[in-house]
Scaffold this active site. Structure first.
Site, PDB file in Angstrom:
ATOM      1  N   ASN A   1       0.844  -1.189   0.000  1.00  0.00           N
ATOM      2  CA  ASN A   1       0.000   0.000   0.000  1.00  0.00           C
ATOM      3  C   ASN A   1       0.881   1.242   0.000  1.00  0.00           C
ATOM      4  O   ASN A   1       2.000   1.212   0.535  1.00  0.00           O
ATOM      5  CB  ASN A   1      -0.888   0.034   1.248  1.00  0.00           C
ATOM      6  CG  ASN A   1      -1.831  -1.139   1.320  1.00  0.00           C
ATOM      7  OD1 ASN A   1      -2.405  -1.550   0.324  1.00  0.00           O
ATOM      8  ND2 ASN A   1      -1.980  -1.701   2.497  1.00  0.00           N
ATOM      9  N   ARG A  54      -2.955   9.756  10.267  1.00  0.00           N
ATOM     10  CA  ARG A  54      -3.719   8.559   9.878  1.00  0.00           C
ATOM     11  C   ARG A  54      -3.537   7.519  10.985  1.00  0.00           C
ATOM     12  O   ARG A  54      -2.434   7.091  11.260  1.00  0.00           O
ATOM     13  CB  ARG A  54      -3.221   8.007   8.549  1.00  0.00           C
ATOM     14  CG  ARG A  54      -3.363   8.989   7.386  1.00  0.00           C
ATOM     15  CD  ARG A  54      -2.831   8.383   6.094  1.00  0.00           C
ATOM     16  NE  ARG A  54      -2.810   9.330   5.005  1.00  0.00           N
ATOM     17  CZ  ARG A  54      -3.792   9.521   4.122  1.00  0.00           C
ATOM     18  NH1 ARG A  54      -4.902   8.816   4.216  1.00  0.00           N
ATOM     19  NH2 ARG A  54      -3.659  10.406   3.156  1.00  0.00           N
ATOM     20  N   HIS A  94      -4.818   2.507  13.430  1.00  0.00           N
ATOM     21  CA  HIS A  94      -5.644   1.484  12.808  1.00  0.00           C
ATOM     22  C   HIS A  94      -5.100   0.080  13.049  1.00  0.00           C
ATOM     23  O   HIS A  94      -3.900  -0.108  13.247  1.00  0.00           O
ATOM     24  CB  HIS A  94      -5.699   1.709  11.290  1.00  0.00           C
ATOM     25  CG  HIS A  94      -6.187   3.061  10.908  1.00  0.00           C
ATOM     26  ND1 HIS A  94      -5.694   3.747   9.817  1.00  0.00           N
ATOM     27  CD2 HIS A  94      -7.122   3.870  11.458  1.00  0.00           C
ATOM     28  CE1 HIS A  94      -6.305   4.911   9.710  1.00  0.00           C
ATOM     29  NE2 HIS A  94      -7.177   5.012  10.704  1.00  0.00           N
ATOM     30  N   LYS A 131       2.877  -5.284   9.444  1.00  0.00           N
ATOM     31  CA  LYS A 131       3.226  -4.300   8.415  1.00  0.00           C
ATOM     32  C   LYS A 131       4.713  -3.974   8.486  1.00  0.00           C
ATOM     33  O   LYS A 131       5.278  -3.881   9.579  1.00  0.00           O
ATOM     34  CB  LYS A 131       2.450  -2.996   8.639  1.00  0.00           C
ATOM     35  CG  LYS A 131       0.957  -3.122   8.546  1.00  0.00           C
ATOM     36  CD  LYS A 131       0.274  -1.811   8.886  1.00  0.00           C
ATOM     37  CE  LYS A 131      -1.237  -1.947   8.838  1.00  0.00           C
ATOM     38  NZ  LYS A 131      -1.889  -0.702   9.243  1.00  0.00           N
ATOM     39  N   TYR A 175       3.882   0.701   2.625  1.00  0.00           N
ATOM     40  CA  TYR A 175       3.950  -0.419   3.555  1.00  0.00           C
ATOM     41  C   TYR A 175       3.495  -1.726   2.928  1.00  0.00           C
ATOM     42  O   TYR A 175       2.645  -1.757   2.056  1.00  0.00           O
ATOM     43  CB  TYR A 175       3.184  -0.144   4.843  1.00  0.00           C
ATOM     44  CG  TYR A 175       1.727   0.220   4.715  1.00  0.00           C
ATOM     45  CD1 TYR A 175       0.735  -0.683   5.070  1.00  0.00           C
ATOM     46  CD2 TYR A 175       1.334   1.485   4.286  1.00  0.00           C
ATOM     47  CE1 TYR A 175      -0.603  -0.343   5.007  1.00  0.00           C
ATOM     48  CE2 TYR A 175       0.002   1.839   4.215  1.00  0.00           C
ATOM     49  CZ  TYR A 175      -0.966   0.923   4.566  1.00  0.00           C
ATOM     50  OH  TYR A 175      -2.290   1.258   4.493  1.00  0.00           O
ATOM     51  N   LYS A 187     -13.707   9.839  10.444  1.00  0.00           N
ATOM     52  CA  LYS A 187     -13.726   8.458  10.941  1.00  0.00           C
ATOM     53  C   LYS A 187     -12.706   8.266  12.072  1.00  0.00           C
ATOM     54  O   LYS A 187     -13.004   7.630  13.078  1.00  0.00           O
ATOM     55  CB  LYS A 187     -13.411   7.523   9.765  1.00  0.00           C
ATOM     56  CG  LYS A 187     -13.411   6.076  10.075  1.00  0.00           C
ATOM     57  CD  LYS A 187     -13.165   5.315   8.778  1.00  0.00           C
ATOM     58  CE  LYS A 187     -12.524   3.993   9.040  1.00  0.00           C
ATOM     59  NZ  LYS A 187     -12.218   3.257   7.821  1.00  0.00           N
ATOM     60  N   ASP A 188     -11.508   8.835  11.912  1.00  0.00           N
ATOM     61  CA  ASP A 188     -10.464   8.677  12.930  1.00  0.00           C
ATOM     62  C   ASP A 188     -10.725   9.527  14.174  1.00  0.00           C
ATOM     63  O   ASP A 188     -10.266   9.176  15.259  1.00  0.00           O
ATOM     64  CB  ASP A 188      -9.088   9.012  12.358  1.00  0.00           C
ATOM     65  CG  ASP A 188      -8.561   7.921  11.434  1.00  0.00           C
ATOM     66  OD1 ASP A 188      -9.201   6.850  11.337  1.00  0.00           O
ATOM     67  OD2 ASP A 188      -7.511   8.134  10.801  1.00  0.00           O
TER      68      ASP A 188
END
Length: 182
Positions: free
Chosen positions: A49, A59, A62, A72, A132, A169-170
């Protein structure tokens, strides 16, 4: 390659050996055999990604749950980020520990984040390209997260709160204690 185990069990910072001359540089960014020998981890990466972000974009934090949990291997291709991992594995001896590291195109460091950890980053430079590898495929129904500013951790994101750019969302992710009790 220099490998440093962090405060989180199974989480490593990797610094490649870089060969530079007047033409530029070369380094091996990943070698499965060497990685396994040095870390003891045996990921089989199935998905790559890449994201591009402007300064202040945060970000995270998650993770993927259950059978879709992901390890990852993260790095920065352009710019600089503060990378963050949080151990959310209840049986881990490092449960609840947080690790941060500055990753940049200049220092070429990478972080290996094992399965069972929440992960996030904030862009410190004007822009950053973040790359990643994942050892499992993304599954929307298995995604989860921990609130970036959970007061139990007091993560220093380096960028002032008023300058952070965070998805809606975060902003509403649960706290660590809410995730653990889920």
């Amino acid at each position: 390659m220099k490998v440093t185990e962090t405060q989180i069990e199974g989480c490593f910072i990797l610094e490649p050996q870089v060969f530079e001359d007047k033409r530029g540089y070369f380094f091996e960014s990943f070698n499965q055999e060497k990685f396994e020998k040095i870390t003891g981890a045996k990921p089989f990466f199935v998905q790559d990604n890449q994201s591009f972000s402007e300064r202040g974009v945060l970000r995270g934090l998650h993770f993927q749950k259950g059978q879709y949990a992901q390890a990852k291997l993260v790095r920065v291709l352009e710019g600089e980020v503060l990378d963050v991992a949080l151990d959310i594995r209840p049986q881990s001896k490092t449960f609840g520990k947080v690790v941060t590291s500055r990753l940049s195109a200049a220092n070429k460091k990478q972080m290996f984040v094992p399965r069972g950890c929440a992960h996030g980053f904030v862009t410190l430079s004007e822009t950053a390209t973040f790359f990643y590898k994942c050892d499992n495929f993304y599954n929307k129904e298995s995604e989860g997260g921990v609130l970036y500013n959970d007061p139990d951790f007091k993560i220093d994101w380096i960028i002032e709160e008023s300058e952070l750019i965070i998805s809606d969302k975060d902003k509403i992710l649960p706290t660590f204690n809410e995730v653990v009790l889920d």
